[in-house]
Structure formats: structure tokens, C-alpha cells
Enzyme design. Sequence first.
Site, short mmCIF file in Angstrom:
data_model
loop_
_atom_site.label_atom_id
_atom_site.label_comp_id
_atom_site.label_asym_id
_atom_site.label_seq_id
_atom_site.Cartn_x
_atom_site.Cartn_y
_atom_site.Cartn_z
N ALA A 6 42.82 29.81 37.34
CA ALA A 6 42.96 31.14 37.94
C ALA A 6 43.61 31.01 39.31
CB ALA A 6 41.59 31.78 38.08
N ARG B 24 42.35 35.85 29.79
CA ARG B 24 43.53 35.13 30.26
C ARG B 24 43.63 35.23 31.75
NH1 ARG B 24 45.04 31.42 28.16
NH2 ARG B 24 45.77 31.29 26.02
N THR B 25 44.02 34.12 32.38
CA THR B 25 44.33 34.20 33.80
C THR B 25 45.41 35.24 33.97
OG1 THR B 25 43.99 31.85 33.90
CG2 THR B 25 44.98 32.88 35.81
N GLN B 26 45.25 36.07 34.97
CA GLN B 26 46.22 37.15 35.08
C GLN B 26 47.21 36.90 36.19
OE1 GLN B 26 44.58 40.96 35.45
NE2 GLN B 26 43.89 41.05 33.35
#
Lengths: 223, 247
Positions: A6, B24-26
Site C-alpha cells: 500500500a 486492491r492497493t489503490q
Amino acid sequence: MTKEHANWSPYDNNGGSCVAIAGADYCVVAADTRMSTGYNVLTRDYSKICKLADKAVLASSGFQADIKALQKHLAARHLIYQHQHNKQMSCPAVAQLLSNTLYYKRFFPYYAFNVLSGLDSEGKGCVFTYDAVGSYERVGYSAQGSGSTLIMPFLDNQLKSPSPLLLPAQDAVTPLSESEAIDLVKTVFASATERDIYTGDRLEVVVLNADGIRREYMELRKD
Amino acid sequence: MEFAPKQDQSENTVSIPVGGPIQRTQYPYVTGTSVVAIKYKDGILMAADMGGSYGSTLRYKSVERIKPIGKHSLLGGSGEISDFQEILRYLDELILNDNMWDDGNSLGPKEVHSYLTRVMYNRRNKFDPLWNSLVLGGVKKGQKYLGMVTMIGVNFEDNHVATGFGNHLARPILRDEWHEDISFEDGVKLLEKCMRVLLYRDRSAVNKIQISKLTEEGATSFPPYSLKTYWGFSSFHNPTVGAEGSW
């Protein structure tokens, strides 16, 4: 294949300092009203102090969204308690509830550094200090937040709390009068504001005693 | 490894876990830049440009990033445009349900701001944020309200707010020149000053400004227009005058 990481953080530090001092029959809680993010000031007028029960006031600094959620949660639990027990929660009861609430999110913590204070069932001032995951201790005074490292040593020097290891157990509450404690708190914040960039703008002081709750404000440096 | 059956090496292959969508990583794809808003004498004034950037390309130039919500509020959004549109859908449903009660009461700006804060915070808790910074302003029963929420749920209210670059460039101007009960004309001039600075200094700004106001009577969106800019500095006309030999 390496796992995607992330590139945003779910946490932020919105800064500020909180202090509480317990007296023989009163309690003083203070926090600055600056809310910042990074090197920006978002607002100069944000209160970090929340009254949870008649005799329990929570001051928190850290990640504001988590703090708001925590305060909402505790306020809701207090309402349920009032419905079920037909009375207000005592300060030590709120202290335990706060600890349990924080530990519940041990593996995705509330980024909140709390000082809970109020009057115990005997009317004596009590202050509970916490870390982000709920370990807590009843003390005579405490400071949390970005200015805590500047404030705590000064309070240690001025309030000379007896060691909790002594026997017979000695009272941790300060012998200072209410007005002396308020002056001390104002001094301490004026000093912390000088050197901590996240502390400043305005100081909010809340005083709890047998007569009820009172609020005072003091201007701090805005730079 | 060579003799093993060929594995699909693409990063996009993931086995779908039972009982939920993949998180999902955004990354934001189409983004809007700053929104600036102030309280003024009769209510709220909000300004944003109409650009939707696709990375460094100024892809869309007529994106409305300020929308009226219900009878009492204006919502301005910066960040991912598709997430902003999703939020508009949530609010549509919220306002619709509020109207269906038909009880003479309607959601005010404080309530809408509180709702949005909860939505943003809950999405952050699930590690699936809506990539926006939102400005929510409104007037109800004479009470003016102006608040901000970020993608991780940080929220506050104040007399003037801004998102993104606006925090760096516009807030200092507002802190200096805003005052209580500023008139409409002065308010618009102040916002134009902020938007002009943003136009000069924010790479993703476009020169097509939308200003909206909200008063007790309701929301008004003014037709988009361009700000006058000045580029006639002598050093722009003759840039190499101070450095012989350069081009």
C-alpha cells in the site's frame, strides 16, 4: 512475485498535547486546540477534550479520525450503561472500559494517546494515563501527545509525586490548590508551545470539582 | 524451475478468496485538484477548477467538482473523480431516503458531513479508501457550516477550508484576509485570488473556474469562467539575458 504494498498510510498524526493533574478535591485537564497534518495547520480551533460522564473527562491526542471514533464508541457505551444501571459511570469504571476498548483493536490500534481524568467515588481527583493499546495506570498527573516529552519532566519536577513503591501507600494527588494547578498547566503549555511545532494556538482548560465542570481558554503562540 | 509447468507470472493473477472481493492497493487515476471554500455573510462560497487530470495529462476540462446536496449543502471533492461520483451516488440515496420520510425535516450540512466522515473512516478501516478530500458546506436555519473530510477520515470544521494544494497556497491567504460576515463580492474576489495563485503554482490546475454559493434560499452554481493571468515579465521575454551562451 513481491506482494504489492500500500502506498497510503491509514494513520496520520494530527498533533497536540494533553495534560491532566489530580488534586485533593478537583481535577484539571488541559489540551491545546491546534490540529495539524505534516507541516500544515488544518485548524486552530479543534477541541481534544471530551466529557464522557459527569465525573470523567477524556483528553486525547494522536490521529483525529481514530480519536473521534473512540469518543463516539465510549459515549455510546456510556449511554447503554446509563440505561442499564440508571446511573452515571464512575471515573474508574470508564478507565477500565477505555482500556478494554483500546485493547480490542490491539492488531489495528486506535492511534490515540489518552489521558482520562475526573473525580473518583470519594470526590478525590484521579488521572489515568494510557498508551495506544490500552495499558493504563492511575497517576497523580500525566502528559500525552507531541509535547509530552517537554511537559512531563517539568511536571515531575514541580509535582514531586511520591514513589508508588513506598509503604504505606502514599497519595499521588498533588497538595496544590486548584488555582495553583491551573497556573502550572498554563505555564507548562506556554513553554511547550515555544519548542513543539505541533502545540499552540489556544489552550482549553477544563476543571472538575464538587461544584461541577468549568471551562477556561488561554491564547497561545500561533507560530 | 525450467521443467516445471509454466506458472502465470503476471502480477494480476490472484486466487479469489471465498466470501469477498479482492482488496486492491489503490492508486488514483483521474484526479481533481484543490477545492477552496469560505463562509460569508449569507452562507457558503466554494470554488474549484473543472479539470480532471490523468496523471500528468490534463484529460478532462469540464468536470463539475462541486455539487449541491439536498436543500442545504454543497459538496466539493478533490482526488479520484470516480470515487467522488460514487460518493454522489451514496448521498443521492441518503437524500432520497430522507425525503421519503416526508416529515418536513431535511438533512442539514452537519448531518451530511457526519455521514461522509463515517463513510470515509469505515472505508479506511477496510483498507479500501475512497481517494478523496471532501469539502462540505451549507446553511440551515441561519446556521452556517463548513467542514472537510480526508480519505482517512480526518475531519474538522472551520470558517475557511481547502483541500490538497489549497492547504499550502490558499489557507495562508484566507487566514490573512478572511473576516466574519465578508460580503459576497469580497468573498468572490478572495476566492479568485486563491484560485489565481493555485493556477500559477499548481501543475494540475486548469484555467476554468466554477464558483458555487449556498444560502438559506438554496444553491447557485455560476457559469464557469477563466481567470486573467499575467505572463508579461521581462525575464520571460528575454530569458537568457542574464546567462550569455544559454538558450
